[in-house]
Design a protein around this motif. Sequence first.
Motif, short mmCIF file in Angstrom:
data_model
loop_
_atom_site.label_atom_id
_atom_site.label_comp_id
_atom_site.label_asym_id
_atom_site.label_seq_id
_atom_site.Cartn_x
_atom_site.Cartn_y
_atom_site.Cartn_z
N MET A 1 0.85 -1.19 0.00
CA MET A 1 0.00 0.00 0.00
C MET A 1 0.89 1.25 0.00
SD MET A 1 -2.95 1.11 2.72
CE MET A 1 -3.78 -0.47 2.54
N ASP A 2 0.53 2.25 -0.83
CA ASP A 2 1.33 3.46 -0.89
C ASP A 2 1.08 4.33 0.34
OD1 ASP A 2 -0.57 5.93 -1.80
OD2 ASP A 2 -1.30 4.02 -2.60
N VAL A 3 1.99 5.25 0.57
CA VAL A 3 1.95 6.07 1.79
C VAL A 3 0.70 6.95 1.83
CG1 VAL A 3 3.14 7.93 3.04
CG2 VAL A 3 4.45 6.00 2.13
N ARG A 4 0.30 7.51 0.70
CA ARG A 4 -0.88 8.36 0.71
C ARG A 4 -2.13 7.58 1.13
NH1 ARG A 4 -0.26 13.39 -1.33
NH2 ARG A 4 -2.50 13.62 -1.64
N SER A 5 -2.23 6.34 0.68
CA SER A 5 -3.37 5.51 1.09
C SER A 5 -3.32 5.22 2.58
CB SER A 5 -3.38 4.20 0.30
OG SER A 5 -3.59 4.45 -1.09
N MET A 6 -2.11 4.95 3.09
CA MET A 6 -1.95 4.71 4.52
C MET A 6 -2.31 5.96 5.32
SD MET A 6 1.62 2.53 4.36
CE MET A 6 1.64 1.93 6.04
N ALA A 7 -1.96 7.13 4.78
CA ALA A 7 -2.28 8.38 5.46
C ALA A 7 -3.80 8.62 5.48
CB ALA A 7 -1.57 9.54 4.78
N ARG A 8 -4.48 8.27 4.38
CA ARG A 8 -5.95 8.41 4.36
C ARG A 8 -6.58 7.52 5.42
NH1 ARG A 8 -4.97 8.12 -1.28
NH2 ARG A 8 -5.13 10.19 -2.26
N GLN A 9 -6.08 6.30 5.53
CA GLN A 9 -6.60 5.38 6.55
C GLN A 9 -6.33 5.92 7.95
OE1 GLN A 9 -4.88 1.53 5.75
NE2 GLN A 9 -6.49 0.99 4.29
N ALA A 10 -5.14 6.49 8.14
CA ALA A 10 -4.80 7.06 9.44
C ALA A 10 -5.75 8.20 9.80
CB ALA A 10 -3.35 7.55 9.43
N ARG A 11 -6.08 9.04 8.82
CA ARG A 11 -6.97 10.16 9.11
C ARG A 11 -8.36 9.67 9.50
NH1 ARG A 11 -6.64 15.22 9.15
NH2 ARG A 11 -4.57 15.27 8.20
N ALA A 12 -8.87 8.65 8.78
CA ALA A 12 -10.18 8.10 9.14
C ALA A 12 -10.15 7.48 10.53
CB ALA A 12 -10.61 7.07 8.09
N ALA A 13 -9.06 6.78 10.85
CA ALA A 13 -8.93 6.14 12.17
C ALA A 13 -8.82 7.20 13.27
CB ALA A 13 -7.71 5.23 12.19
N GLN A 14 -8.13 8.31 12.98
CA GLN A 14 -7.94 9.35 13.99
C GLN A 14 -9.27 9.98 14.38
OE1 GLN A 14 -8.10 13.00 13.71
NE2 GLN A 14 -7.52 13.14 15.89
N ARG A 15 -10.16 10.13 13.42
CA ARG A 15 -11.47 10.71 13.75
C ARG A 15 -12.22 9.81 14.73
NH1 ARG A 15 -11.72 11.59 7.87
NH2 ARG A 15 -11.11 13.75 7.45
N GLN A 16 -12.01 8.51 14.60
CA GLN A 16 -12.65 7.58 15.54
C GLN A 16 -11.99 7.69 16.92
OE1 GLN A 16 -13.05 3.56 14.06
NE2 GLN A 16 -13.25 2.71 16.13
N ALA A 183 9.40 6.11 0.59
CA ALA A 183 8.34 6.28 1.58
C ALA A 183 8.50 7.61 2.32
CB ALA A 183 8.35 5.12 2.56
N ALA A 184 9.74 7.97 2.65
CA ALA A 184 9.99 9.25 3.31
C ALA A 184 9.58 10.41 2.41
CB ALA A 184 11.46 9.37 3.70
N GLN A 185 9.90 10.32 1.13
CA GLN A 185 9.56 11.39 0.20
C GLN A 185 8.04 11.51 0.05
OE1 GLN A 185 11.91 10.03 -3.11
NE2 GLN A 185 13.67 11.28 -2.54
N GLU A 186 7.34 10.36 -0.02
CA GLU A 186 5.88 10.39 -0.10
C GLU A 186 5.27 11.01 1.16
OE1 GLU A 186 3.77 6.85 -1.55
OE2 GLU A 186 5.74 6.06 -2.12
N LEU A 187 5.84 10.67 2.30
CA LEU A 187 5.33 11.22 3.56
C LEU A 187 5.51 12.74 3.59
CD1 LEU A 187 4.13 10.54 6.35
CD2 LEU A 187 6.47 10.18 7.17
N MET A 188 6.65 13.20 3.12
CA MET A 188 6.92 14.64 3.12
C MET A 188 6.04 15.39 2.12
SD MET A 188 11.04 15.04 3.75
CE MET A 188 11.64 13.75 2.65
#
Length: 425
Positions: A1-16, A183-188
Amino acid sequence: MDVRSMARQARAAQRQLELTSPEERNAALEAIARALEARAGQIVAANRADLAAAEEAGLPGPMIARLRLDEGKLAGVIRGVRAVAELPDPLAVEPQAWIRPNGLRIQRVRVPLGVVGIIYESRPGVTVDAAVLCLKAGNAVLLKGGKEAARSNAALGEAMAAGLQEVGLPVELAQVLPSTREAAQELMAARGLVDVLIPRGGAGLIRATVEQSQVPVIETGTGVCHVYVHRAADLAMAREIVLNAKCSNPAVCNAAETLLVDREVAAPFLAEAGPALLAAGVRLRACPEALAILQETARPDLAGAGPAAVEPATEEDWAAEYLDLCLAVKVVSGLDEALAHIARYGTGHSEAIVTGDAGAADRFLRSVDAAAVYHNASTRFTDGGEFGFGAEIGISTQKLHARGPMGLAELTTYKYVVLGNGQVR
């Protein structure tokens, strides 16, 4: 899974997570501690594999030391998880509130930052420390460790996921990213999905993150820290402070990297401190005046310490963050020169003066621009635990949002809640 997809999942989880109670978040931390205990054998084995690969690759000794996560260190990490669970909840603080003349009631309430990205090197313990601090403060976290700790971080991430799953929270709250440069570059580049990046590591990593990131960055860590021995210092006290600041753990950012000594006390002080530092395995890089004193007074120790134990300092030494048993030494003419040297070469982390002169101490503490300034104490105290914060996400050397050891409070921000009864402007 790419970093942006992981970040989207993290945002949805954070709201919970943001809707959970302090008790529920503490229960998650306890579940993580139990999962780490249950998987201790697997985690230590993974770390041994990382250590073997690091040694085979010829990584430097300080990096290998930071990489090690044996049974004792893992037990300390687990104790740290439980210590964070016992801390006051940073979101459960009484909001500031006031009423305007038009009847509007305004409240300023604490809220999580959101999705926090951590980029770090070597230390696998950061994987857990950073995650539990973020979770306690209601944040999701994306963890990008170095490739040298890939196996250790993966094992720790699996344990944390098991703990979250046990209490019914999304495992996407704490995700270990691939240990690749991509992955670091995608995160940044994940602006809008990641709210803040916190780099932890050497100067190169921090500089690259600050310069390349599209996501807001809290700059942390680089520590060219000084201990200044003033002419009115208790020299025995100064000797112990310097030894502690340099030798107790040379691989961390709050270790001293440069010793400044007033000319009036340089000879007697270096005659005592020099041999003690050499005996502890410290290599000294000295200005001409300090070099002459050390070569004369520490000569018996030089025979056993090796030819490179005391060498002339270069310009690069004054700006060096060694993170190793190496110390630059400079004789200065007094407080003015010491302050000028720190202003030029310091990184805004931690600076110390040793003196019995209250006026000199006061001027030093007022003049030095750093996150932490010390009088008659070691720089090694710049630490969330030592400051009473329980733990830390890093040491911020910038001035906006957070400065110094960043604990739970610094992983939150605020928003305004405005209550009315039909007011219009």
